[in-house]
Write a protein that holds these residues in place. Structure first.
Motif, PDB file in Angstrom:
ATOM      1  N   PRO A  39     -11.749 -47.311   6.448  1.00  0.00           N
ATOM      2  CA  PRO A  39     -12.072 -47.245   7.879  1.00  0.00           C
ATOM      3  C   PRO A  39     -13.551 -47.471   8.176  1.00  0.00           C
ATOM      4  N   ILE A  40     -14.430 -47.081   7.226  1.00  0.00           N
ATOM      5  CA  ILE A  40     -15.862 -47.342   7.434  1.00  0.00           C
ATOM      6  C   ILE A  40     -16.110 -48.846   7.490  1.00  0.00           C
ATOM      7  N   LEU A  41     -15.525 -49.589   6.535  1.00  0.00           N
ATOM      8  CA  LEU A  41     -15.690 -51.040   6.531  1.00  0.00           C
ATOM      9  C   LEU A  41     -15.105 -51.655   7.788  1.00  0.00           C
ATOM     10  N   TRP A  42     -13.934 -51.167   8.207  1.00  0.00           N
ATOM     11  CA  TRP A  42     -13.306 -51.726   9.411  1.00  0.00           C
ATOM     12  C   TRP A  42     -14.174 -51.494  10.639  1.00  0.00           C
TER      13      TRP A  42
ATOM     14  N   PHE B 227     -14.428 -56.594  15.417  1.00  0.00           N
ATOM     15  CA  PHE B 227     -14.494 -57.990  15.854  1.00  0.00           C
ATOM     16  C   PHE B 227     -15.803 -58.332  16.556  1.00  0.00           C
ATOM     17  N   PHE B 228     -16.203 -57.517  17.536  1.00  0.00           N
ATOM     18  CA  PHE B 228     -17.377 -57.869  18.321  1.00  0.00           C
ATOM     19  C   PHE B 228     -18.672 -57.709  17.525  1.00  0.00           C
ATOM     20  N   SER B 229     -18.701 -56.749  16.591  1.00  0.00           N
ATOM     21  CA  SER B 229     -19.879 -56.628  15.725  1.00  0.00           C
ATOM     22  C   SER B 229     -19.983 -57.831  14.802  1.00  0.00           C
ATOM     23  N   LEU B 230     -18.829 -58.292  14.311  1.00  0.00           N
ATOM     24  CA  LEU B 230     -18.812 -59.451  13.434  1.00  0.00           C
ATOM     25  C   LEU B 230     -19.253 -60.708  14.180  1.00  0.00           C
ATOM     26  N   VAL B 231     -18.756 -60.862  15.404  1.00  0.00           N
ATOM     27  CA  VAL B 231     -19.156 -62.007  16.228  1.00  0.00           C
ATOM     28  C   VAL B 231     -20.649 -61.956  16.515  1.00  0.00           C
TER      29      VAL B 231
END
Length: 214
Positions: free
Chosen positions: A83-86, A91-95
């Motif tokens: 869950p920490i990795l997720w 999505f928005f942090s990755l974008v």
């Protein structure tokens, strides 16, 4: 493969969970270098893989042999790590991270803002608009902006006190985001920055923002 006692094979549930973590990390890395369409697909794949790994780790603890010594802590560690990795790779942090890297590797924020301010100072002859929104023709895009490949480029009053910004939009369907560039010192208009809405503004630098909506 055996544990330190050399008799009991390593839990297949734990092996599956660790493999899921590895695949998820590869998805994150790939999403940072591929197009935003791939970012969407890879984020969904990462979420499914992490869910599988998390369930597998929990299932492993149902076996008595996995609830002692290093085996127990291995399963618990994976249950906590997933869950920490997720959360870190939502999505928005990755974008946001991907767009920051894209701008940084294509001239940087200062170059982007210099172009945007010069464009804001230009006459609007040849631009389609209604006084509030202006579509910027492609011949006025900088080479840097062309490499960033936005859906289009337009000028919009998105900053407080009617301040204009250059908007570079991305996304489709339920997910949209913009790189918004204005003059230094400008901040988002409160109507576009309502904490009760699904809008999210991430400040990159003075007058430069990532505006996300999903």
């Amino acid at each position: 493969m055996e544990d330190e006692q050399g008799t009991i094979p390593v839990s297949p549930h734990l092996k599956n969970s660790v493999a899921a973590l590895g695949v998820a990390i590869l998805c994150v890395l790939a999403s940072l270098v591929l197009t935003w369409e791939w970012t969407c697909v890879l984020w969904l794949l990462m979420s499914v893989v992490l869910l599988y790994g998390w369930i597998s780790a929990f299932a492993g603890l149902s076996a008595k042999s996995n609830r002692c010594g290093l085996r127990r802590w291995g399963h618990i560690g994976v249950i906590v790590a997933i869950p920490i990795l997720w959360c870190l790779a939502n999505f928005f942090s990755l974008v946001d991270l991907r767009m920051r890297l894209a701008v940084a590797s294509n001239g940087g924020r200062n170059v982007l803002q210099t172009w945007a301010v010069a464009l804001l100072d230009k006459p609007r002859d040849g631009m389609d608009g209604d006084g509030d929104d202006w579509i910027v023709p492609e011949e006025d895009w900088s080479e840097q902006v062309r490499r960033l490949k936005p859906c289009r480029v337009y000028i919009k009053r998105v900053f407080e006190n009617g301040g204009e910004g250059i908007c570079l939009p991305y996304g489709s369907g339920f997910f949209h985001w913009w790189i918004v560039i204005g003059r230094p010192g400008l901040r988002p208009d409160p109507q576009f920055n309502d904490p009760n809405s699904n809008d999210r503004w991430l400040r990159w630098a003075d007058g430069i923002y990532d505006w996300q909506q999903g």
